[in-house]
Write an enzyme that holds these catalytic residues in place. Structure first.
Site, PDB file in Angstrom:
ATOM      1  N   GLY A  71       0.805  -1.214   0.000  1.00 50.84           N
ATOM      2  CA  GLY A  71       0.000   0.000   0.000  1.00 50.84           C
ATOM      3  C   GLY A  71       0.840   1.267   0.000  1.00 50.84           C
ATOM      4  N   THR A  72       1.909   1.257   0.763  1.00 48.33           N
ATOM      5  CA  THR A  72       2.757   2.448   0.857  1.00 48.33           C
ATOM      6  C   THR A  72       3.357   2.792  -0.505  1.00 48.33           C
ATOM      7  OG1 THR A  72       3.280   1.937   3.157  1.00 48.33           O
ATOM      8  CG2 THR A  72       4.791   3.429   2.004  1.00 48.33           C
ATOM      9  N   GLN A 179      -7.988  -0.521   3.005  1.00 46.32           N
ATOM     10  CA  GLN A 179      -8.859  -1.073   4.057  1.00 46.32           C
ATOM     11  C   GLN A 179     -10.196  -1.564   3.520  1.00 46.32           C
ATOM     12  OE1 GLN A 179      -8.248  -1.724   7.219  1.00 46.32           O
ATOM     13  NE2 GLN A 179      -6.275  -0.701   7.436  1.00 46.32           N
ATOM     14  N   HIS A 201      -1.480  -7.587   2.768  1.00 47.76           N
ATOM     15  CA  HIS A 201      -1.438  -8.127   4.136  1.00 47.76           C
ATOM     16  C   HIS A 201      -2.599  -7.691   5.017  1.00 47.76           C
ATOM     17  CE1 HIS A 201       0.214  -4.710   6.660  1.00 47.76           C
ATOM     18  NE2 HIS A 201       0.494  -4.247   5.464  1.00 47.76           N
ATOM     19  N   THR A 237      12.507  -7.169 -10.424  1.00 57.61           N
ATOM     20  CA  THR A 237      12.039  -8.539 -10.662  1.00 57.61           C
ATOM     21  C   THR A 237      10.811  -8.813  -9.805  1.00 57.61           C
ATOM     22  OG1 THR A 237      14.283  -9.238 -11.175  1.00 57.61           O
ATOM     23  CG2 THR A 237      12.709 -10.974 -10.613  1.00 57.61           C
ATOM     24  N   CYS A 325       0.922   2.617  13.040  1.00 53.86           N
ATOM     25  CA  CYS A 325       2.063   3.418  12.603  1.00 53.86           C
ATOM     26  C   CYS A 325       2.431   4.468  13.642  1.00 53.86           C
ATOM     27  CB  CYS A 325       1.751   4.114  11.298  1.00 53.86           C
ATOM     28  SG  CYS A 325       1.007   3.021  10.097  1.00 53.86           S
TER      29      CYS A 325
HETATM   30  C1  PLP Z   1      -1.895  -0.416   5.888  1.00 51.67           C
HETATM   31  C2  PLP Z   1      -2.282   0.739   5.063  1.00 51.67           C
HETATM   32  C3  PLP Z   1      -1.407   1.271   4.100  1.00 51.67           C
HETATM   33  C4  PLP Z   1      -0.005   0.760   3.932  1.00 51.67           C
HETATM   34  O1  PLP Z   1       0.023  -0.482   3.287  1.00 51.67           O
HETATM   35  P1  PLP Z   1       1.349  -1.388   3.403  1.00 51.67           P
HETATM   36  O2  PLP Z   1       1.049  -2.547   2.496  1.00 51.67           O
HETATM   37  O3  PLP Z   1       1.480  -1.768   4.841  1.00 51.67           O
HETATM   38  O4  PLP Z   1       2.488  -0.565   2.919  1.00 51.67           O
HETATM   39  C5  PLP Z   1      -1.842   2.326   3.335  1.00 51.67           C
HETATM   40  N1  PLP Z   1      -3.071   2.833   3.498  1.00 51.67           N
HETATM   41  C6  PLP Z   1      -3.939   2.355   4.398  1.00 51.67           C
HETATM   42  C7  PLP Z   1      -5.300   2.956   4.504  1.00 51.67           C
HETATM   43  C8  PLP Z   1      -3.578   1.300   5.214  1.00 51.67           C
HETATM   44  O5  PLP Z   1      -4.434   0.843   6.122  1.00 51.67           O
END
Ligand code: PLP
Length: 386
Positions: A71-72, A179, A201, A237, A325
């Site tokens: 997500g990041t 989410q 995850h 990769t 976080c």
């Molecule tokens: C957990 C989360 C992220 C980050 O995702 P990662 O896969 O942990 O990098 C980004 N946005 C939201 C809303 C999240 O809950």
């Protein structure tokens, strides 16, 4: 009773079916999709099958899915990718005050690079005010980035309305739906979103993998440069085993969505009602109904969330203060502050995020434990006595 995990918004356990799907890709099918031999061909084929599965889960086209490390990275790629590509058209970005740090800190970084960012406020349930959003659009606005569902309080944003405003003003629209997957149906034919972040995850897949949906015709600047993987948008990769696991988790999450959501919503409502009934001066942070089915952010007057989390942990219950976080530093949550809570009030907040496998018995045990813990903490709290 075993330990009870109610921190699914932070991360989830990997589904056994997901693990089974991944294992052969470590042991046998370890080819590099770019290789010409049959090891490579197998990896390339399975990579494309995974892309198809993820696309299918949100009714998108496979070529609209770019795999990332989570997500990041997807948030970074979407926002920087649009910003760098369109900086000659304008340097103004709009986001909200309650975004995930992956969005907020990317925007703050871009401010240092000459972009301007408007952080629109939210009301006291956490919803962006549409009029504020309209008013913040300028001729040099290039992007609106507003999350689909908030990770701390679960509030859902009116992304349909937001997308219409973006379209009318010819501005790109990115939404972080990390989410939302598996909880709220997402159909890319029905919502007009240009870019959407996804992560594995949070939906019982492995960590370190995710995707960015990029609508056909939308062009962005890459942020990683290298061997031109993922059509040049994301070099490196491919994490084949991770992607296989993500696609499997995505398939499971989207195909069982209705049942899982119904179940989680029932538990969420039971949790909220029981807490409010049995614990005086307890409140729900966020919106009662315009909300994810699995998040209940509860606030207890006169005490600190950290103490509650630690005492719950001693009873085998995992929950969290605000977001994972920010839980290591004791700074007040930017989300709770944005919904109008003073730090001394928001400090007594705790987030329960349910998963598909939590049970009613577990919720009841959590409420029993909470009642005891809150009572004990209030007895020790000097402000509670006043
Ligand atoms: C957990 C989360 C992220 C980050 O995702 P990662 O896969 O942990 O990098 C980004 N946005 C939201 C809303 C999240 O809950």
């Amino acid at each position: 009773m075993d330990t009870i995990y109610m921190d699914h918004a932070a991360t989830t356990d990997v589904d056994p079916d997901v693990i089974d799907a991944m294992l052969p890709y470590f042991r046998h099918y370890y080819g590099n999709p770019s290789s010409l031999h049959s090891f490579g061909a197998k990896a390339a084929q399975d990579l494309e099958d995974s892309r198809l599965k993820v696309a299918k889960g949100i009714n998108a086209r496979p070529e609209e899915i770019i795999f990332t490390s989570g997500g990041t990275e997807s948030d970074n790629l979407a926002i920087k990718g649009i910003a760098y590509k369109n900086s000659r058209q304008g340097k103004h970005i709009i986001t909200s005050k309650i975004e995930h740090p992956a969005v907020l800190n990317t925007c703050r970084f871009l401010e240092k690079k000459g972009f301007e960012v408007t952080y629109v406020p939210v009301d006291n349930s956490g919803i962006v005010n549409i009029e504020d959003l309209k008013d913040s659009i300028r001729t040099d606005t290039i992007l609106i980035s507003i999350m689909h569902a908030n990770n701390e309080i679960g509030t859902l944003q009116p992304i349909d309305e937001i997308s219409k405003i973006a379209k009318t003003n010819e501005v790109y629209f990115h939404t972080d739906a990390v989410q939302t997957v598996g909880k709220i149906p997402i159909d890319m034919e029905k919502i007009d979103v240009d870019l959407m972040s996804l992560s594995s995850h949070k939906i019982h897949g492995p960590k370190g993998v995710g995707a960015l949906y990029i609508k056909k015709g939308v062009s962005i600047e890459p942020i990683l440069h290298g061997g031109e993987h993922e059509r040049g948008i994301r070099s490196g990769t491919e994490n084949i085993a991770g992607i296989i696991g993500f696609a499997k988790a995505f398939e499971l999450a989207t195909s069982n969505l209705e049942n899982n959501s119904k179940k989680m919503l029932k538990l969420r409502n039971h949790l909220i009602e029981s807490v409010k009934k049995r614990i005086p001066e307890s409140y729900l942070n966020g919106h009662q109904t315009k909300c994810l089915p699995n998040i209940a952010n509860l606030r207890f007057s006169f005490i600190e969330g950290e103490s509650i989390v630690l005492m719950l942990d001693m009873k085998g219950i995992a929950a969290s203060t605000g977001s994972a976080c920010s839980s290591k530093n004791l700074k007040a949550s930017h989300v709770l502050e944005s919904i109008g809570l003073q730090p001394e009030v928001s400090h007594g907040s705790i987030r329960f995020s349910l998963g598909k496998d939590n049970t009613l018995e577990e919720v009841d045990y959590v409420v029993d434990s909470l009642e005891t813990i809150i009572k004990k903490l209030r007895e020790m709290s000097p402000i509670a006595k006043m």
